[in-house]
Design a protein around this motif. Structure first.
Motif, PDB file in Angstrom:
ATOM      1  N   HIS B 442      36.938  32.670  14.491  1.00 43.80           N
ATOM      2  CA  HIS B 442      36.238  33.838  15.011  1.00 43.80           C
ATOM      3  C   HIS B 442      35.674  33.527  16.378  1.00 43.80           C
ATOM      4  O   HIS B 442      35.362  32.385  16.640  1.00 43.80           O
ATOM      5  N   GLN B 495      38.414  40.690  -5.468  1.00 41.49           N
ATOM      6  CA  GLN B 495      38.030  40.752  -4.055  1.00 41.49           C
ATOM      7  C   GLN B 495      36.515  40.612  -3.917  1.00 41.49           C
ATOM      8  O   GLN B 495      35.768  41.228  -4.665  1.00 41.49           O
ATOM      9  N   GLU B 498      32.076  41.185   0.879  1.00 46.81           N
ATOM     10  CA  GLU B 498      31.676  40.228   1.913  1.00 46.81           C
ATOM     11  C   GLU B 498      30.264  40.464   2.441  1.00 46.81           C
ATOM     12  O   GLU B 498      29.615  39.549   2.902  1.00 46.81           O
ATOM     13  N   ASP B 499      29.820  41.727   2.358  1.00 39.65           N
ATOM     14  CA  ASP B 499      28.483  42.037   2.878  1.00 39.65           C
ATOM     15  C   ASP B 499      27.431  41.152   2.231  1.00 39.65           C
ATOM     16  O   ASP B 499      26.468  40.737   2.850  1.00 39.65           O
ATOM     17  N   LEU B 501      27.807  38.191   1.185  1.00 35.21           N
ATOM     18  CA  LEU B 501      27.876  36.844   1.754  1.00 35.21           C
ATOM     19  C   LEU B 501      27.202  36.768   3.121  1.00 35.21           C
ATOM     20  O   LEU B 501      26.691  35.736   3.519  1.00 35.21           O
ATOM     21  N   ASP B 502      27.255  37.881   3.839  1.00 34.95           N
ATOM     22  CA  ASP B 502      26.715  37.874   5.189  1.00 34.95           C
ATOM     23  C   ASP B 502      25.204  37.692   5.217  1.00 34.95           C
ATOM     24  O   ASP B 502      24.648  37.245   6.201  1.00 34.95           O
ATOM     25  N   SER B 504      22.064  35.866   4.349  1.00 32.67           N
ATOM     26  CA  SER B 504      21.698  34.531   3.873  1.00 32.67           C
ATOM     27  C   SER B 504      20.625  34.584   2.784  1.00 32.67           C
ATOM     28  O   SER B 504      20.433  33.625   2.046  1.00 32.67           O
ATOM     29  N   TRP B 507      22.055  33.767  -0.529  1.00 27.15           N
ATOM     30  CA  TRP B 507      22.747  32.495  -0.732  1.00 27.15           C
ATOM     31  C   TRP B 507      21.978  31.581  -1.699  1.00 27.15           C
ATOM     32  O   TRP B 507      20.778  31.386  -1.555  1.00 27.15           O
TER      33      TRP B 507
END
Lengths: 367, 520
Positions: B442, B495, B498-499, B501-502, B504, B507
């Motif tokens: 990226h 699937q 992803e949001d 994961l974004d 933190s 986490w």
């Protein structure tokens, strides 16, 4: 339930094909000359590519401003604004205002810079906006590159796969433009979704947001700011972050002057700048590219005029820009349009654009 | 008898899927895998273990390890291993720039041999002559391949090697008493070429590509100055475009007194073809786990073998392996010039097993063999490149009509515009056929990218099968885009959103954090 507001400026683009350089105040004349509206067709192309399910409902205005098309395409919609005869800029404004009351998630509009300006006046930074380019002038950064890309952006927004960033709304003063004077002005900002995949990096602690990127640029500038020098701070949200960092009042769409990290004067004119430059020995300019095409000078910052620039050394010009802005310009130069070939010539060349804290990107600037 | 009838195109694949808990959840109090024997009675009478340990070394609370029997530990890890898509079960073409090649198993056996596993890095030099000799000789082979004059195997990965190079640059200018604070790199070089020097406090200046994909020389010229400490570049970059003018770049940096650092992570097409020294570089590194087959990624620990020219040897980390006049090998800890050395890069002297495997690989091939590796890697890539480009929805920016080195960064932007199916969707769908697929670092400067690198090890049939599967999936994007967009369907997990994961805040990086967050 996702609510999409739709506004089509049915006359957008009319003036282009008949050489009127825009359609502001001239739609009747354009039609008389045989101008063909393209906005409805372009909106249809965009909407055809959007994944509409039962969870999506449209809000729109009557007739050509949206209702006719949504009816034809058999979408679920509610008409919240009626207009009997041909629509004008006021209708765009009024309809967009009503969208705020309806709490819509995304405003989709088809038009040009003029339409973007009307929407900007109405909704400010209240909601997410996607622009379908359909006007004669589409210099604002709020427009998708083409109708198909607009569908992709809308889909990503509906799927929650996008972030929002502030994009400039700029427009020429059309009356002056028709008389050969290019006077583009920065009118404000709209929140436009962008594909976060462009920048996300799962290895980083968190993806660098546009705001954080701007903040890092501001740290770099402020850490190296020198006393005894006049700083001309151009318009834009990236330069605003510098002013925020210094706790100074900022003019988002105008030019500010600072000296020794304090305000010398806000929202200055060309004359104010020249007067100040007479007082101080040395001047630095900090500007950010404005609009979708990457103009550094000549779009929205005309106060920093040819006369001003001619008194400044090239090394004293600092260009700041975030990664999202530059990623789109990967094989394109930044642009200048000062109105004087000689000045353009002087400014052309390579610049170390400040893209983060202790981070530069060598960019070509040409006219 | 029924005739065997298979599709050559698609491999029927369904990944094992276990609802396998985290190992800590499997813990049963009191359950044991190994019963540690009691201390010998005689010893017990002589010493009390509690007296032998200083108080500050004793735990106040017991260690919270999962308590499990051997069979349950084995079952747990076997299941997890079935849920990965490893190099040994798929055609490894999809992870461009990673140079995932077949690593001969016999080299693994060398590394697992007890002559190797029973060594300890703190043993006296005289008792570890074998591994010292191997590392000493491997250093010489690396010198021959690169033109450099001394290597260290301490850095344990590509990024650590780049960090080592940044440290060498810093030491060099500290020694010379020059204050230089700028590092120049290119946007298609690996992200660590900027990140590591940035961590050292350098200002990073990026050069963009010109219309041919080469770093823009005019832009470069405007950036190089007396402030330039060094130039970090990968060549070829991940576009597969080789910068044939690279010597002009290094000469310009040298004119201004700077150093040139070569990221050779993409060296698989260059063995026996070009040498870092000849292109004007002062230092370089090779990833033994990529080009030298030791193997890559989660296959084991790595090594970023870092080499320098004669002038820079004194700045290398200590110790260096050297040979005495009597032919014995030793670790040279001579710190008489230690004020120059960058110091330790990691404990001991790097990962000895990796050096052993690279040594075995080089020895099995010889000089001609190494050259053959590169020739076949380039041939495989350009065969694939031609076949990929025959599809109208696939394109590759820059140097139209010319060949690439060992990898290519393709774009399917037009296809995405037409179908709405993105490179990320295809990546997930390829998992359903048991194949890796990598987009790009990226940010995506090449829109909707795919980066593929076949290396020298897959056969033509492997390459054909990979492309056929990819084209099958792309065709699905026209006929049934939903199927591609909602992939994977037969993989170990659905699937990801992803949001989540974004952010933190979501986490949970360890069992300890999980317990804390849930008040357990």
């Amino acid at each position: 339930m996702k609510k999409i507001g739709l506004i089509i400026n049915p006359i957008a683009g009319l003036g282009g094909s008949v050489g009127l350089k825009g359609t502001d105040n001239l739609s009747e004349k354009a039609i008389a000359l045989g101008g063909k509206p393209k906005a409805i067709e372009k909106t249809m192309n965009t909407l055809m590519g959007v994944d509409i399910d039962e969870d999506v409902v449209f809000y729109t205005a009557s007739g050509e401003m949206g209702e006719s098309l949504l009816k034809k395409m058999n979408f679920d919609y509610e008409c919240i604004y009626s207009k009997d005869d041909r629509s004008t800029a006021v209708d765009t404004y009024k309809c967009a205002k009503l969208f705020i009351e309806k709490n819509i998630d995304l405003l989709v509009f088809a038009g040009g810079d003029g339409t973007a300006r009307d929407i900007c006046n109405a909704v400010d930074e209240n909601m997410a906006v996607v622009g379908i380019p359909a006007g004669v002038k589409v210099q604002s950064a709020v427009f998708a590159k083409n109708p198909k890309k607009a569908s992709n952006l809308i889909n990503k927004f509906l799927n929650g796969k996008s972030l929002l960033k502030k994009c400039e709304v700029i427009d020429l003063d059309e009356d002056m433009y028709r008389n050969g004077v290019i006077q583009p002005k920065l009118y404000g900002y709209l929140n436009v979704p962008y594909d976060k995949k462009l920048l996300q990096n799962k290895k980083a602690r968190s993806p660098l947001s546009e705001e954080n990127n701007q903040r890092l640029i501001a740290y770099d500038i402020c850490d190296n700011m020198e006393n005894g020098i006049l700083y001309i701070i151009g318009p834009g949200s990236t330069t605003k972050a510098i002013m925020d960092n210094l706790n100074l009042k900022n003019t988002l769409i105008g030019v500010d002057l600072i000296f020794n990290k304090k305000i010398y004067k806000n929202d200055v004119s060309e004359k104010d700048i020249l007067d100040a430059m007479d007082i101080y020995e040395k001047t630095y300019v900090i500007v950010t590219p404005i609009g979708g095409q990457g103009y550094v000078f000549g779009r929205g910052n005309q106060q920093i005029s040819e006369k001003v620039i001619n008194k400044i050394e090239k090394e004293d010009i600092f260009i700041v820009a975030t990664e999202t802005k530059l990623v789109k310009l990967i094989n394109e130069p930044l642009l200048i349009d000062t109105g004087s070939e000689e000045t353009n010539e002087k400014l052309k060349g390579y610049y170390k654009v400040i893209t983060g804290y202790k981070e530069r990107r060598v960019m070509k600037v040409s006219d | 008898m029924k005739k065997i009838n298979r599709s050559n195109i698609l491999e029927n694949f369904h990944q094992a899927k276990w609802d396998e808990p985290v190992v800590f959840e499997l813990s049963q109090p009191g359950e044991r895998g190994i019963l540690v024997p009691e201390v010998d009675k005689n010893i017990k009478e002589m010493f009390d273990i509690n007296d032998l340990l200083p108080d500050n070394l004793k735990r106040k609370t017991p260690l919270e390890l999962p308590e499990m029997s051997q069979s349950r530990v084995l079952r747990h890890f076997m299941r997890l291993s079935q849920e990965t898509l490893g190099a040994d079960v798929n055609i490894e073409i999809g992870q461009g720039t990673c140079t995932v090649k077949y690593s001969p198993k016999i080299n693994e056996m060398f590394a697992r041999n007890e002559n190797m596993t029973e060594l300890h890095p703190l043993q006296d030099d005289e008792t570890v002559q074998g591994i010292l000799e191997i590392m000493y000789k491997l250093d010489y082979y690396m010198r021959e391949i690169s033109g450099m004059e001394q290597f260290t195997f301490q850095p344990s990965g590509g990024s650590q090697a780049i960090m080592a190079m940044a440290s060498l640059v810093e030491s060099y200018f500290n020694d010379k008493g020059e204050e230089r604070d700028e590092i120049i790199t290119t946007i298609y070089s690996h992200p660590s070429d900027a990140a590591a020097p940035a961590l050292k406090g350098y200002k990073i200046i990026y050069i963009q590509p010109d219309e041919n994909g080469y770093p823009d020389y005019e832009a470069f010229k405007s950036a190089v100055s007396e402030k330039t400490a060094a130039f970090f570049i990968a060549n070829p970059e991940d576009t597969g475009v080789y910068n044939t003018r690279v010597k002009e770049f290094t000469e310009l940096v040298h004119e201004k007194g700077g150093l040139c650092c070569y990221d050779q992570a993409n060296a698989n097409g260059l063995l026996g073809v070009t040498r870092a020294k000849d292109a004007g570089f002062d230092m370089c590194f090779f990833n033994l786990h990529k080009t030298f087959s030791t193997p890559h990624g989660c296959g084991g620990p790595a090594t970023g073998a870092t080499g320098v020219t004669k002038e820079l040897i004194k700045y290398l980390p200590k110790p260096i392996i050297d040979k005495k006049e009597d032919g014995t090998y030793y670790l040279d800890y001579d710190f008489s010039d230690s004020k120059y050395s960058v110091g330790k890069i990691r404990s001991f002297n790097g990962v000895a097993q990796v050096a052993l495997k690279a040594y075995a690989w080089v020895m099995s091939l010889g000089a001609e063999g190494l050259y053959e590796v590169s020739k076949v890697a380039v041939l495989n890539n350009n065969y694939m490149f031609k076949k990929m480009m025959d599809n109208k929805w696939i394109d590759a920016p820059y140097i139209k009509g010319k060949q690439r080195i060992e990898q290519v960064r393709y774009t399917i932007e037009k296809y995405t515009e037409e179908t709405g199916v993105t490179t990320g969707d295809i990546q997930r769908r390829m998992m359903d056929f048991g194949l890796h697929y990598w987009a790009s670092h990226h940010p995506y400067y090449v829109p909707e990218p795919i980066t593929l690198e076949p290396t020298e090890t897959p056969s033509r049939a492997d390459i054909d099968q990979y492309i056929d599967t990819l084209l099958y999936v792309m065709n699905e994007g026209f006929e049934n885009p939903e199927k591609v967009k909602t992939a994977p369907h037969s993989s170990v997990c659905h699937q990801l959103i992803e949001d989540v994961l974004d952010d933190s805040e979501n986490w949970i990086l360890s069992w300890k954090i999980y317990k804390k967050q849930n008040n357990l």
